[in-house]
Scaffold this motif. Structure first.
Motif, PDB file in Angstrom:
ATOM      1  N   ILE A 136       0.869  -1.177   0.000  1.00  0.00           N
ATOM      2  CA  ILE A 136       0.000   0.000   0.000  1.00  0.00           C
ATOM      3  C   ILE A 136       0.910   1.232   0.000  1.00  0.00           C
ATOM      4  O   ILE A 136       2.087   1.118   0.352  1.00  0.00           O
ATOM      5  CB  ILE A 136      -0.950  -0.057   1.216  1.00  0.00           C
ATOM      6  N   VAL A 137       0.385   2.373  -0.414  1.00  0.00           N
ATOM      7  CA  VAL A 137       1.222   3.576  -0.509  1.00  0.00           C
ATOM      8  C   VAL A 137       0.758   4.592   0.544  1.00  0.00           C
ATOM      9  O   VAL A 137      -0.421   4.931   0.601  1.00  0.00           O
ATOM     10  CB  VAL A 137       1.140   4.200  -1.919  1.00  0.00           C
TER      11      VAL A 137
ATOM     12  N   ALA B  38       4.857   1.005   1.008  1.00  0.00           N
ATOM     13  CA  ALA B  38       4.982   0.016   2.084  1.00  0.00           C
ATOM     14  C   ALA B  38       4.665  -1.380   1.550  1.00  0.00           C
ATOM     15  O   ALA B  38       3.589  -1.628   1.017  1.00  0.00           O
ATOM     16  CB  ALA B  38       4.053   0.379   3.234  1.00  0.00           C
ATOM     17  N   GLU B  39       5.640  -2.289   1.724  1.00  0.00           N
ATOM     18  CA  GLU B  39       5.452  -3.675   1.267  1.00  0.00           C
ATOM     19  C   GLU B  39       4.779  -4.509   2.351  1.00  0.00           C
ATOM     20  O   GLU B  39       4.103  -5.484   2.061  1.00  0.00           O
ATOM     21  CB  GLU B  39       6.810  -4.304   0.926  1.00  0.00           C
TER      22      GLU B  39
ATOM     23  N   GLU C 273       5.839  -1.858   7.833  1.00  0.00           N
ATOM     24  CA  GLU C 273       6.340  -0.648   7.140  1.00  0.00           C
ATOM     25  C   GLU C 273       5.238   0.404   7.040  1.00  0.00           C
ATOM     26  O   GLU C 273       5.497   1.599   7.232  1.00  0.00           O
ATOM     27  CB  GLU C 273       6.786  -1.012   5.718  1.00  0.00           C
ATOM     28  N   ALA C 274       4.028  -0.028   6.736  1.00  0.00           N
ATOM     29  CA  ALA C 274       2.931   0.926   6.572  1.00  0.00           C
ATOM     30  C   ALA C 274       2.610   1.618   7.896  1.00  0.00           C
ATOM     31  O   ALA C 274       2.470   2.842   7.961  1.00  0.00           O
ATOM     32  CB  ALA C 274       1.703   0.216   6.019  1.00  0.00           C
TER      33      ALA C 274
ATOM     34  N   ILE D 216       3.047   5.611   8.978  1.00  0.00           N
ATOM     35  CA  ILE D 216       1.957   6.443   9.510  1.00  0.00           C
ATOM     36  C   ILE D 216       2.420   7.143  10.784  1.00  0.00           C
ATOM     37  O   ILE D 216       2.231   8.352  10.964  1.00  0.00           O
ATOM     38  CB  ILE D 216       0.703   5.572   9.762  1.00  0.00           C
ATOM     39  N   ASP D 217       3.073   6.368  11.677  1.00  0.00           N
ATOM     40  CA  ASP D 217       3.561   6.968  12.929  1.00  0.00           C
ATOM     41  C   ASP D 217       4.587   8.055  12.644  1.00  0.00           C
ATOM     42  O   ASP D 217       4.580   9.107  13.272  1.00  0.00           O
ATOM     43  CB  ASP D 217       4.188   5.891  13.830  1.00  0.00           C
ATOM     44  N   GLU D 218       5.461   7.797  11.672  1.00  0.00           N
ATOM     45  CA  GLU D 218       6.513   8.778  11.385  1.00  0.00           C
ATOM     46  C   GLU D 218       5.913  10.067  10.826  1.00  0.00           C
ATOM     47  O   GLU D 218       6.311  11.165  11.205  1.00  0.00           O
ATOM     48  CB  GLU D 218       7.530   8.200  10.397  1.00  0.00           C
ATOM     49  N   ILE D 219       4.956   9.922   9.919  1.00  0.00           N
ATOM     50  CA  ILE D 219       4.379  11.131   9.315  1.00  0.00           C
ATOM     51  C   ILE D 219       3.628  11.934  10.376  1.00  0.00           C
ATOM     52  O   ILE D 219       3.870  13.128  10.548  1.00  0.00           O
ATOM     53  CB  ILE D 219       3.462  10.778   8.120  1.00  0.00           C
ATOM     54  N   PHE D 220       2.756  11.247  11.132  1.00  0.00           N
ATOM     55  CA  PHE D 220       2.020  11.986  12.171  1.00  0.00           C
ATOM     56  C   PHE D 220       2.950  12.433  13.302  1.00  0.00           C
ATOM     57  O   PHE D 220       2.642  13.366  14.026  1.00  0.00           O
ATOM     58  CB  PHE D 220       0.849  11.156  12.703  1.00  0.00           C
ATOM     59  N   GLY D 221       4.094  11.729  13.441  1.00  0.00           N
ATOM     60  CA  GLY D 221       5.061  12.112  14.478  1.00  0.00           C
ATOM     61  C   GLY D 221       5.867  13.341  14.101  1.00  0.00           C
ATOM     62  O   GLY D 221       6.674  13.824  14.891  1.00  0.00           O
ATOM     63  N   GLY D 222       5.699  13.844  12.898  1.00  0.00           N
ATOM     64  CA  GLY D 222       6.334  15.118  12.543  1.00  0.00           C
ATOM     65  C   GLY D 222       7.553  15.002  11.652  1.00  0.00           C
ATOM     66  O   GLY D 222       8.249  15.995  11.424  1.00  0.00           O
ATOM     67  N   SER D 223       7.826  13.801  11.086  1.00  0.00           N
ATOM     68  CA  SER D 223       9.063  13.714  10.301  1.00  0.00           C
ATOM     69  C   SER D 223       8.992  14.546   9.011  1.00  0.00           C
ATOM     70  O   SER D 223      10.025  14.818   8.407  1.00  0.00           O
ATOM     71  CB  SER D 223       9.439  12.261  10.008  1.00  0.00           C
ATOM     72  N   PHE D 224       7.805  14.952   8.604  1.00  0.00           N
ATOM     73  CA  PHE D 224       7.709  15.855   7.446  1.00  0.00           C
ATOM     74  C   PHE D 224       7.115  17.208   7.841  1.00  0.00           C
ATOM     75  O   PHE D 224       6.587  17.935   6.988  1.00  0.00           O
ATOM     76  CB  PHE D 224       6.868  15.210   6.327  1.00  0.00           C
TER      77      PHE D 224
END
Ligand code: AMP
Ligand code: GLY
Length: 426
Positions: free
Chosen positions: A140-141, A156-157, A161-162, A166-174
Motif C-alpha cells: 500500500i502507498v 509500504a510492502e 512498514e505501513a 503512519i507513525d513517522e508522518i504523524f510524528g512530525g518527520s515531514f
C-alpha cells in the motif's frame, strides 16, 4: 522587455537559457540563480519569501513578466501577490498550486470529476489510518499530504512498514506536510510525465518527456528528484496523449475553474500507465504546479519557438493564440549528483572541465547545485549538473550527453550510465 526568473535549479538554468534567446528580451534578472546561470542574465539576490521585496524589485526595474520555477514560492502565494499588483506572472496562485501542495485535495478532485487514479482515503489521525491499512492490506502507498521535497511517499510492502510510516508522518518527520496522510492502492505499470501549459481556458500539451526517478542504474535504489530525462518519450503514444488530455487534464482545469481558482501555468501530471488486456490507460499519480526537473531541460532543448510569448500568454490568458514549434531531434539529459545523494553528501568539492564539456557539439551543460568561487565551480547540492545531449535519435542524444560527461572531472560526483534505456528498448 525585462523578465525576472525565480529559482536556482537545472530547470531554471534551462528556462533562463531559453528565455535568454528571445528577441523580446532586454534584461533577464535571475534570483537566486546558480554557478552556471550568469551567462544567461543578471544574478540578483532577492529574499523570495519577502513578496513585497520582490514586488519592489519588479517595479524599480521595469520587469514585465515574472517566471516562478519551483513549487515553494507558488504554494506560498507569490503569484497571488504579484497579480494583485498587476504584474504578469507565469505560475499558479496558491489556491491553484494546491494541486501540488495537497495530495488529498487532488485525490478529491479526481473523485468528483471521475479522473482515473488509485483508490484512496484521507486521514488526520494515526488510529483510523492504521485501521484502514489493516483492512486494505499491503502493499500500500502511504503519503504525507503536503510538500515534502519529493520524500513524502512511502511504498509500504508490509504492514509493519505501513504502520511505521503512519507513525513517522504523524510524528512530525515531514513537519506540517504530515498533518494529514493519504493512503493509496499501489498501481503497477510504467510511469510517464505529461506537461501542458494552460491559462485556465486553453490547454496546450508540450512534447513528451520522461525522467528516471531511481538513483542507480537499472532503475534501482532510492527515489530521487530525477537522475536524467529524455524527450520524446515513446511510451506516450498519440492515443495516450489524447486520452490523458480528455480524461485527466481537461477535467482538472474545469474543476479548478468551477472552484473559482483557475489554474494558470505549467501543469505537470505524473501518470502511471496501467495495463489491462494489453491496453494501456493513464492514471493520475500526482500533479506538480511547475516544470519537471530534469524534464524541463530536455523540453527546452527541443522547443524551437520563442518561449517568452507563450509564458506571457499564460499570464495574460491569451494562450489560444499560441502555437509551439518543436525540433524533430531527440534530447537526453544526465544528472551528475554528489556521491551520497539522495542521502547526505559533502559540499564544496571542485568540478573541472565544464567549459570543455559545454563546448562540445550537440551538448549543453545546465547547472543545478553549483556556485562559482574565484573562477572555480564548486558543488553545493545533491543534484549538481544536467549534462544534455541532442541528436537525431535518443541513442545519439545519449551518446552526446555521455561524451560530455566523460570530459568533466569531478571525483566526488556520480551519474547513472543508462539514462534512456527504456526508450532505447522501445
Ligand atoms: P508522488 O510524489 O505522489 O509522485 O510519488 C512519488 C513516486 O511514488 C511516484 O513517482 C511513483 O513512483 C510512486 N507512487 C506514488 N503513488 C503511487 C501509487 N499509488 N502506486 C504506485 N506507485 C506510486
Ligand atoms: N523529475 C520529477 C520532478 O520534477 O518532480
Amino acid at each position: 522587455m525585462n523578465i525576472l526568473l525565480i529559482g536556482s535549479g537545472g530547470r531554471e538554468h534551462a528556462l533562463a537559457w531559453k528565455i535568454a534567446q528571445s528577441p523580446l528580451l532586454d534584461t533577464l534578472f535571475i534570483s537566486p540563480g546558480n554557478g552556471g546561470m550568469e551567462s544567461c542574465g543578471t544574478i540578483i539576490n532577492l529574499d523570495v519569501a519577502d513578496h513585497q521585496a520582490v514586488i519592489n524589485f519588479v517595479k524599480d526595474n521595469n520587469v514585465k513578466l515574472v517566471v516562478i520555477g519551483p513549487e515553494a514560492p507558488l504554494v506560498a502565494g507569490l503569484a497571488n501577490d504579484l497579480s494583485a499588483t498587476n504584474i504578469p506572472c507565469f505560475g499558479p496562485t496558491k489556491e491553484a498550486a494546491i494541486l501540488e501542495g495537497s495530495k488529498g485535495f487532488t485525490k478529491d478532485i479526481c473523485k468528483d470529476y471521475n479522473i482515473p487514479t488509485a483508490k484512496y482515503a484521507r486521514f488526520t489521525d494515526a488510529n483510523s489510518a492504521k485501521d484502514y491499512v489493516r483492512k486494505e492490506g499491503t502493499p500500500i502507498v502511504i503519503k504525507a499530504d503536503g510538500l515534502a521535497a519529493g520524500k513524502g511517499v512511502i511504498m509500504a510492502e508490509t504492514d509493519t512498514e505501513a504502520l511505521t510510516a503512519i507513525d513517522e508522518i504523524f510524528g512530525g518527520s515531514f513537519g506540517d506536510a504530515g498533518a494529514e496522510v493519504v493512503i493509496e492502492e499501489t498501481l503497477y505499470g510504467e510511469e510517464a510525465s505529461f506537461f501542458v501549459l494552460t491559462d485556465g481556458k486553453t490547454c496546450l500539451p508540450l512534447v513528451t518527456a520522461q525522467d528516471h526517478k531511481r538513483a542507480f542504474d537499472g532503475d534501482k535504489g532510492p527515489n530521487t528528484g530525477g537522475m536524467g530525462a529524455y524527450s520524446p518519450a515513446p511510451i506516450m503514444t498519440d492515443e495516450l496523449i489524447t486520452q490523458t488530455m480528455h480524461e485527466v487534464i481537461e477535467p482538472t482545469v474545469k474543476a479548478m475553474n468551477d472552484k473559482g481558482t483557475p489554474y494558470k501555468g505549467v501543469l505537470y501530471a505524473g501518470l502511471m500507465l496501467t495495463e489491462k488486456d494489453g491496453v494501456k490507460t493513464p492514471q493520475l499519480i500526482e500533479y506538480n504546479a511547475r516544470f519537471g526537473d530534469p524534464e524541463c531541460q530536455v523540453l527546452m532543448m527541443r522547443m524551437k519557438s520563442d518561449i517568452v510569448p507563450a509564458l506571457l500568454a499564460v499570464a495574460n490568458e491569451t494562450l489560444e493564440a499560441i502555437e509551439l514549434k518543436w525540433s524533430e531531434t531527440s534530447a537526453l539529459t544526465v544528472v551528475m549528483a554528489t556521491k551520497g545523494y539522495p542521502g547526505s553528501y559533502e559540499k564544496g568539492t571542485e568540478i573541472k572541465g565544464l567549459e570543455e564539456a559545454n563546448s562540445l557539439d550537440d551538448c549543453q551543460v545546465f547547472h543545478a547545485g553549483t556556485k562559482k568561487e574565484d573562477g572555480k565551480f564548486k558543488a553545493i547540492g545533491g543534484r549538481v549538473l544536467n549534462v544534455t545531449g541532442v541528436g537525431s535519435t535518443i541513442a545519439e542524444a545519449q551518446s552526446n550527453a555521455y561524451k560530455a560527461i566523460d570530459v568533466i572531472e569531478w571525483e566526488d560526483g556520480f551519474c547513472r550510465r543508462d539514462i534512456g534505456w527504456r526508450a532505447l528498448k522501445a
